[in-house]
Design a protein around this motif. Structure first.
Motif, PDB file in Angstrom:
ATOM      1  N   ILE A  62       0.640  -1.453   0.202  1.00 53.57           N
ATOM      2  CA  ILE A  62      -0.161   0.380   0.033  1.00 53.57           C
ATOM      3  C   ILE A  62       0.641   1.365   0.119  1.00 53.57           C
ATOM      4  N   ALA A  63       1.950   1.041   1.037  1.00 53.16           N
ATOM      5  CA  ALA A  63       3.230   2.743   0.909  1.00 53.16           C
ATOM      6  C   ALA A  63       3.156   2.818  -0.780  1.00 53.16           C
ATOM      7  N   ILE A  64       3.383   1.650  -1.394  1.00 53.40           N
ATOM      8  CA  ILE A  64       4.173   1.972  -2.718  1.00 53.40           C
ATOM      9  C   ILE A  64       3.471   2.559  -4.150  1.00 53.40           C
ATOM     10  N   ALA A  65       1.962   1.540  -3.481  1.00 56.86           N
ATOM     11  CA  ALA A  65       1.098   2.199  -4.576  1.00 56.86           C
ATOM     12  C   ALA A  65       0.774   3.430  -3.975  1.00 56.86           C
ATOM     13  N   ALA A  66       0.695   3.423  -3.447  1.00 58.92           N
ATOM     14  CA  ALA A  66      -0.063   5.445  -3.128  1.00 58.92           C
ATOM     15  C   ALA A  66       1.325   6.473  -2.886  1.00 58.92           C
ATOM     16  N   GLU A  67       2.217   6.039  -3.167  1.00 63.11           N
ATOM     17  CA  GLU A  67       3.475   6.637  -3.463  1.00 63.11           C
ATOM     18  C   GLU A  67       3.603   6.881  -5.073  1.00 63.11           C
ATOM     19  N   LEU A  68       3.427   5.686  -5.574  1.00 68.03           N
ATOM     20  CA  LEU A  68       3.441   5.467  -7.046  1.00 68.03           C
ATOM     21  C   LEU A  68       1.550   6.713  -7.767  1.00 68.03           C
ATOM     22  N   ALA A  69       1.097   6.627  -6.994  1.00 66.96           N
ATOM     23  CA  ALA A  69      -0.114   7.084  -7.133  1.00 66.96           C
ATOM     24  C   ALA A  69      -0.166   8.720  -6.530  1.00 66.96           C
ATOM     25  N   GLY A  70       0.261   8.888  -6.206  1.00 67.64           N
ATOM     26  CA  GLY A  70       0.465  10.560  -5.456  1.00 67.64           C
ATOM     27  C   GLY A  70      -0.738  10.738  -4.709  1.00 67.64           C
ATOM     28  N   MET A  71      -0.692  10.051  -3.619  1.00 59.84           N
ATOM     29  CA  MET A  71      -2.238  10.206  -2.688  1.00 59.84           C
ATOM     30  C   MET A  71      -1.730   9.334  -1.435  1.00 59.84           C
ATOM     31  N   HIS A  72      -2.029   9.100  -0.258  1.00 54.09           N
ATOM     32  CA  HIS A  72      -1.937   9.499   0.656  1.00 54.09           C
ATOM     33  C   HIS A  72      -2.256   7.539   1.273  1.00 54.09           C
ATOM     34  N   PRO A  73      -1.823   7.391   1.415  1.00 55.26           N
ATOM     35  CA  PRO A  73      -2.003   5.373   2.002  1.00 55.26           C
ATOM     36  C   PRO A  73      -3.400   5.519   2.536  1.00 55.26           C
TER      37      PRO A  73
ATOM     38  N   THR B 187      -5.871   6.657   1.445  1.00 55.11           N
ATOM     39  CA  THR B 187      -7.158   7.521   0.734  1.00 55.11           C
ATOM     40  C   THR B 187      -7.711   6.080   0.138  1.00 55.11           C
ATOM     41  N   LEU B 188      -6.125   5.393  -0.121  1.00 54.92           N
ATOM     42  CA  LEU B 188      -6.069   3.559  -0.866  1.00 54.92           C
ATOM     43  C   LEU B 188      -7.320   2.930   0.137  1.00 54.92           C
TER      44      LEU B 188
ATOM     45  N   LEU C   9     -13.621   1.131  -4.817  1.00 55.95           N
ATOM     46  CA  LEU C   9     -13.602   1.860  -6.153  1.00 55.95           C
ATOM     47  C   LEU C   9     -12.134   1.442  -6.877  1.00 55.95           C
ATOM     48  N   VAL C  10     -11.260   0.979  -6.046  1.00 53.45           N
ATOM     49  CA  VAL C  10     -10.305   0.453  -6.179  1.00 53.45           C
ATOM     50  C   VAL C  10      -9.730  -1.033  -5.311  1.00 53.45           C
ATOM     51  N   SER C  11     -10.079  -1.872  -5.645  1.00 55.74           N
ATOM     52  CA  SER C  11      -9.878  -3.340  -4.723  1.00 55.74           C
ATOM     53  C   SER C  11      -8.495  -4.490  -4.710  1.00 55.74           C
ATOM     54  N   PRO C  12      -7.664  -4.228  -4.346  1.00 55.62           N
ATOM     55  CA  PRO C  12      -6.170  -4.680  -4.286  1.00 55.62           C
ATOM     56  C   PRO C  12      -6.355  -6.115  -4.401  1.00 55.62           C
ATOM     57  N   THR C  13      -5.961  -6.591  -4.560  1.00 58.83           N
ATOM     58  CA  THR C  13      -5.817  -8.379  -3.677  1.00 58.83           C
ATOM     59  C   THR C  13      -4.988  -8.689  -2.642  1.00 58.83           C
ATOM     60  N   ARG C  14      -5.457  -9.188  -1.976  1.00 58.19           N
ATOM     61  CA  ARG C  14      -5.008  -9.631  -0.833  1.00 58.19           C
ATOM     62  C   ARG C  14      -3.945 -11.271  -0.417  1.00 58.19           C
ATOM     63  N   THR C  15      -3.251 -10.671   0.544  1.00 59.83           N
ATOM     64  CA  THR C  15      -1.776 -11.716   0.455  1.00 59.83           C
ATOM     65  C   THR C  15      -2.825 -12.375   1.677  1.00 59.83           C
ATOM     66  N   ALA C  16      -2.105 -13.769   2.505  1.00 60.55           N
ATOM     67  CA  ALA C  16      -2.554 -14.879   2.996  1.00 60.55           C
ATOM     68  C   ALA C  16      -3.024 -13.744   4.497  1.00 60.55           C
ATOM     69  N   GLY C  17      -1.607 -12.809   4.667  1.00 64.68           N
ATOM     70  CA  GLY C  17      -2.130 -12.678   6.101  1.00 64.68           C
ATOM     71  C   GLY C  17      -3.117 -10.992   6.121  1.00 64.68           C
ATOM     72  N   GLN C  18      -3.994 -11.094   4.968  1.00 65.69           N
ATOM     73  CA  GLN C  18      -4.630  -9.710   4.929  1.00 65.69           C
ATOM     74  C   GLN C  18      -3.943  -8.575   4.525  1.00 65.69           C
TER      75      GLN C  18
END
Length: 138
Positions: free
Chosen positions: A10-21, A23-24, A32-41
């Motif tokens: 989430i931190a990297i995606a927020a930086e790439l998108a120019g947003m605060h985590p 907000t994501l 609006l945007v549904s990322p996949t989840r790891t085994a640890g959620q």
């Protein structure tokens, strides 16, 4: 890897998108945007998700509300899925046509009838001449 491979935390995606985590996280809760989840959620964002986040920022900057943006993204996702399905069906059809022996070819006869031909053969040409004379009123 392709644009749908989940790879960004989430931190990297927020930086790439120019947003605060945060907000994501909110956009995820709103669907609006549904990322996949790891085994640890933990959330994992793909490059497509990052592009969508940038699109949300752009549309929001133009004055659209989040519900309008959600609808636009939903329609864009539908179009993407339908294009993928069309390509899949075109490939299946092409494979089926190429693998079927004895395909049939049709031609139009001289009287307008449909003539069935074997693959690789041609319709016989007619050498007849038709003269047309318009009807004259006397």
């Amino acid at each position: 890897m392709d644009e749908d491979t989940p790879m960004f935390a989430i931190a990297i995606a927020a930086e790439l998108a120019g947003m605060h985590p945060q907000t994501l996280r909110q956009y995820d809760r709103l669907g609006l945007v549904s990322p996949t989840r790891t085994a640890g959620q933990s959330r994992r964002y793909s490059m497509r998700n990052v592009v969508q986040l940038r699109e949300i920022a752009r549309l929001s900057g133009e004055g659209l509300n989040l519900e309008g943006i959600r609808r636009i993204l939903e329609l864009e996702n539908d179009v993407t899925e339908l294009r993928r399905r069309v390509r899949e069906l075109e490939t299946a059809l092409a494979d089926e046509l190429l693998s079927k022996p004895g395909r049939r070819v049709f031609a139009a006869g001289s009287e307008g009838e449909v003539i069935s031909l074997k693959a690789g053969t041609r319709a016989q040409k007619s050498n007849q001449v038709v003269v047309w004379r318009p009807f004259r009123r006397g």
